[in-house]
Write a protein that holds these residues in place. Structure first.
Motif: not given
Length: 278
Positions: A65-67, A86-91, A95-100
């Motif tokens: 997912y992008n920003e 929001h719980f992100s997949f391991s950064w 890269s999804t977590g950084e976008h979130a």
């Protein structure tokens, strides 16, 4: 304050919990050749992945997912809730977590957590978060507790075949051939947010999984409140493993099938366990 829980669909939380607690999921994208699908259990399923690989010999691809998409996601949730966790997949893996995290800066009271885990390891944290919200804790206190609790997540998978990892460039051809000849089943664990081979088993997958389960219970110090049994495809040994976990004293045993995004990397015959340590 009304607090929402958000996560990517790669958390593999069973639908009954998603609906019961109104967990807001992003349906993560993946592609089967030229077909762009979503990890939502409707437009794209785990079986679709296996069928595609069997038919074409090629591995599907995943994307993040992008920003902008996260901004849209959070904006929609904010219409119903005052705050979002929001719980992100391991950064360390995606890269999804950084976008979130970048998207969250556009909002007040939107918090993103690098879970340092994947799949049902994230689901463990989500269900604990539900409990804390029910207790009426302040959102910042909940986030602080979750940041500490994530260090106690224990998750690993035993993989039957290295074929998918080989197709994805994560395993050499020699290692793949050797694993087939010797019937090596690697145990892949999440260590500091990254996937690491922590042990190898030799033999058929059913016997290896029994030994894997026994080893985990001896090596770890599990909190017996809850354990997830996650698999990519149904295995006859699953019921035996669930019985072992019940005999060990786990109060809640949750069975879950991993979605396309995880199956693309682990392949058929994969089974994993996730629980919190004491």
């Amino acid at each position: 304050m009304k607090i929402a829980i958000s996560a990517d669909s790669t958390c593999d939380l069973p639908q009954e919990f998603v609906e019961k607690y109104d967990i807001r999921l992003n349906a993560m994208p993946f592609s089967l050749g030229e077909d762009d699908l979503r990890h939502d259990g409707v437009t794209g399923t785990t079986q679709d992945v296996f069928d595609y690989v069997e038919k074409t010999g090629k591995l599907p691809t995943t994307s993040a997912y992008n920003e902008y998409e996260y901004t849209e996601h959070f904006n929609k949730i904010k219409q119903d809730y005052d705050a979002i966790i929001h719980f992100s997949f391991s950064w360390g893996i995606s890269s999804t977590g950084e976008h979130a995290r970048m998207a969250s800066k556009n909002f007040k009271n939107v918090y993103t957590i690098d879970t340092k885990t994947v799949s049902v390891g994230i689901s463990l944290l989500i269900l604990k978060c539900v409990e804390l919200i029910k207790q009426g804790l302040d959102v910042k206190e909940i986030v602080d507790r979750m940041e500490k609790l994530k260090e106690k997540v224990q998750i690993s998978f035993l993989i039957d075949t290295l074929t998918y990892l080989h197709k994805g460039g994560r395993c050499s051809g020699i290692a793949n051939i050797s694993a087939k000849i010797l019937s090596i089943k690697p145990r892949i664990s999440l260590v500091d947010g990254k996937m690491v081979v922590t042990k190898k088993y030799i033999g058929n997958i059913n016997n290896a999984l029994i030994r894997y389960c026994d080893d985990l219970l001896k090596e770890a110090n599990p909190n017996k409140q809850r354990v997830f049994v996650a698999y990519s495809s149904p295995l006859p040994v699953t019921e035996k493993i669930k019985q072992k976990l019940k005999d060990y004293g786990f109060l809640e045993i949750i069975e879950a099938q991993v979605g396309p995004s995880i199956a693309i990397h682990c392949g058929k015959g994969t089974l994993g366990l996730a629980f919190l340590s004491e």
